[in-house]
Design a protein around this motif. Structure first.
Motif, PDB file in Angstrom:
ATOM      1  N   GLU A   1       0.669   4.079  -2.730  1.00  0.00           N
ATOM      2  CA  GLU A   1       0.401   5.466  -2.363  1.00  0.00           C
ATOM      3  C   GLU A   1       1.470   6.398  -2.932  1.00  0.00           C
ATOM      4  O   GLU A   1       1.182   7.489  -3.447  1.00  0.00           O
ATOM      5  CB  GLU A   1       0.347   5.587  -0.843  1.00  0.00           C
ATOM      6  CG  GLU A   1      -0.023   6.995  -0.364  1.00  0.00           C
ATOM      7  CD  GLU A   1      -0.086   7.067   1.148  1.00  0.00           C
ATOM      8  OE1 GLU A   1      -0.339   8.165   1.658  1.00  0.00           O
ATOM      9  OE2 GLU A   1       0.120   6.027   1.788  1.00  0.00           O
TER      10      GLU A   1
ATOM     11  N   GLU B   1       0.826  -1.204   0.000  1.00  0.00           N
ATOM     12  CA  GLU B   1       0.000   0.000   0.000  1.00  0.00           C
ATOM     13  C   GLU B   1       0.860   1.254   0.000  1.00  0.00           C
ATOM     14  O   GLU B   1       0.530   2.255  -0.668  1.00  0.00           O
ATOM     15  CB  GLU B   1      -0.912  -0.013   1.224  1.00  0.00           C
ATOM     16  CG  GLU B   1      -2.050  -1.030   1.122  1.00  0.00           C
ATOM     17  CD  GLU B   1      -2.893  -1.054   2.378  1.00  0.00           C
ATOM     18  OE1 GLU B   1      -2.560  -0.280   3.309  1.00  0.00           O
ATOM     19  OE2 GLU B   1      -3.864  -1.828   2.426  1.00  0.00           O
ATOM     20  N   GLU B   2       1.938   1.237   0.777  1.00  0.00           N
ATOM     21  CA  GLU B   2       2.829   2.399   0.768  1.00  0.00           C
ATOM     22  C   GLU B   2       3.420   2.650  -0.618  1.00  0.00           C
ATOM     23  O   GLU B   2       3.507   3.801  -1.083  1.00  0.00           O
ATOM     24  CB  GLU B   2       3.947   2.191   1.794  1.00  0.00           C
ATOM     25  CG  GLU B   2       3.459   2.247   3.235  1.00  0.00           C
ATOM     26  CD  GLU B   2       4.589   2.021   4.211  1.00  0.00           C
ATOM     27  OE1 GLU B   2       5.738   1.795   3.731  1.00  0.00           O
ATOM     28  OE2 GLU B   2       4.341   2.062   5.428  1.00  0.00           O
TER      29      GLU B   2
END
Length: 442
Positions: free
Chosen positions: A249, A245-246
């Motif tokens: 993002e 997810e990082e």
């Protein structure tokens, strides 16, 4: 006494031949009738010494008794070497005795030595002792006695005597007591066996329960172990998902930065340090500020509808407007005035200037309370009014398909009392439960 009833018991036949379990017969024989009479008279005079001295004192006997009447019959063994004259010229005496089993050594009673001593020291004194004179002893059990012993005593002979013996034995108080003791001991033994069996059954049940408990504990421990292993695996997956997810993002932020630059129509070649600075500004929201200002200006230029105007009025008053699809409580985020010590101005008494000044100084040192103005609302749109409980949950008032009730109040036609999705109450039978939009259930 004319009738003789008082003498009846005195003249009743003796129970000698059914009173003892063992008997000893002394058969006295002689070669002729005259010799037999003289020889029998001498032997009978010495029988009392045999009973009292030889047998009574040296043997473990409870009781011994000599029957004083003679029987003109020979009960000696058939194997005895007796002539016809000796058997014809013979008389027999009987001695009854009862053995003391507590004093006995062994299971058999030996009287051979006592009879030999009686013949050696007592009968050897008779003179002249002619050949053919002899005393032949023999032992009997009570049921082995010859019939001649009962013929002149009992009517019915030996059969009647045995019946009377059985009756006397059953009526004996000592025998009844011994029988009761034996029965009681047998009953106690049976009760002890039942108690022991019950204890064994209880112990087996406790063992089964303990084994079942151990199995349940082992299964629970194994389940907890599997759960921990699963949680560890899920934790590793969560870490991988967080890293992914990082990365996504960061990629989205870079894409948004590229779009902003493309929309401005400026194509610039920036170094890695400048791109990193723009990325940090994007994270802080500085690059998006201009775009938000433009969006707000466009919204102000557009003419608002009546519903949007009412929504803004409610929002400016600290209320939250929710749609039918949402399950939040209207006004749930509004902070009530009394939580900050707010007091109505009409309820404050007038004070002196000095007191007022001191109070103002004290109030300045305290945190500034939240003061709100009272607002009156007149809604053109009809809203559903709900009632909240102490915990802030909506109280369900019910409808045609559901009637709330905290307890059973009796039967209702077409309804069933149960705990369902709308709480405890009466639900319409066969009707699907539909939760109203203004209800919030946790």
């Amino acid at each position: 006494v004319e009738s003789g009833e008082m003498w009846k018991e005195l003249f009743e036949p003796s129970d000698f031949f059914i009173s003892y379990p063992h008997y000893l017969s002394m058969c006295i024989v002689g070669p002729s009738q005259s010799d037999a009479q003289s020889w029998a008279g001498f032997v009978v005079s010495r029988l009392r010494k045999l009973v009292s001295d030889q047998l009574g004192r040296s043997l473990p006997l409870k009781k011994i008794q000599l029957w004083p009447k003679e029987f003109s019959a020979c009960v000696a063994e058939r194997s005895a070497l007796l002539t016809h004259a000796q058997r014809a010229n013979s008389i027999t005496y009987f001695i009854g005795f009862r053995v003391d089993t507590l004093r006995m050594r062994g299971s058999e009673l030996d009287i051979e030595r006592q009879l030999q001593n009686f013949s050696k020291f007592e009968l050897s004194r008779f003179h002249p002792l002619t050949p053919g004179m002899d005393v032949l002893p023999k032992t009997f059990g009570v049921k082995e006695l010859p019939k001649v012993c009962f013929e002149d005593v009992y009517e019915g002979g030996k059969v009647a005597a045995m019946k009377r013996r059985r009756m006397l034995i059953e009526a004996d108080p000592k025998r009844i007591e011994a029988k009761n003791k034996k029965k009681l001991a047998k009953l106690k033994k049976k009760m002890e066996a039942m108690k022991r069996k019950k204890e064994e059954s209880k112990a087996s049940e406790e063992k089964v329960e303990a084994d079942m408990k151990e199995e349940v504990d082992a299964e629970a421990q194994e389940s907890r172990k599997r759960k921990r292993d699963g949680d560890d695996a899920n934790g590793e997956d969560d870490n991988l998902d967080a890293e992914k997810e990082e990365e996504e993002e960061a990629a989205l932020l870079e894409s948004a930065l590229d779009k902003i630059q493309d929309s401005a129509g400026v194509v610039q070649h920036k170094t890695r340090e400048e791109a990193e600075i723009d990325r940090q500004k994007l994270l802080a929201g500085e690059l998006l500020h201009d775009e938000d200002v433009e969006v707000k200006a466009e919204q102000q230029d557009r003419k608002l509808t009546r519903e949007e105007i009412e929504k803004e009025m409610l929002a400016s008053s600290g209320l939250v407007i929710v749609s039918d699809d949402e399950a939040t409580i209207v006004g749930g985020n509004k902070i009530l005035p009394w939580r900050y010590g707010y007091k109505n101005a009409a309820g404050v008494k007038k004070e002196e200037p000095d007191q007022k000044k001191e109070k103002e100084e004290q109030e300045e040192s305290k945190p500034t309370p939240l003061i709100t103005n009272r607002v009156a609302f007149k809604f053109k749109t009809k809203f559903d009014v709900v009632e909240l409980d102490e915990s802030g949950k909506v109280i369900d008032k019910g409808d045609d398909d559901f009637t709330p009730s905290l307890k059973w109040t009796g039967r209702k036609g077409g309804f069933e009392f149960k705990l369902g999705e709308r709480g405890l109450g009466y639900y319409r039978t066969g009707k699907k439960v539909v939760i109203p939009s203004n209800m919030a259930y946790s």
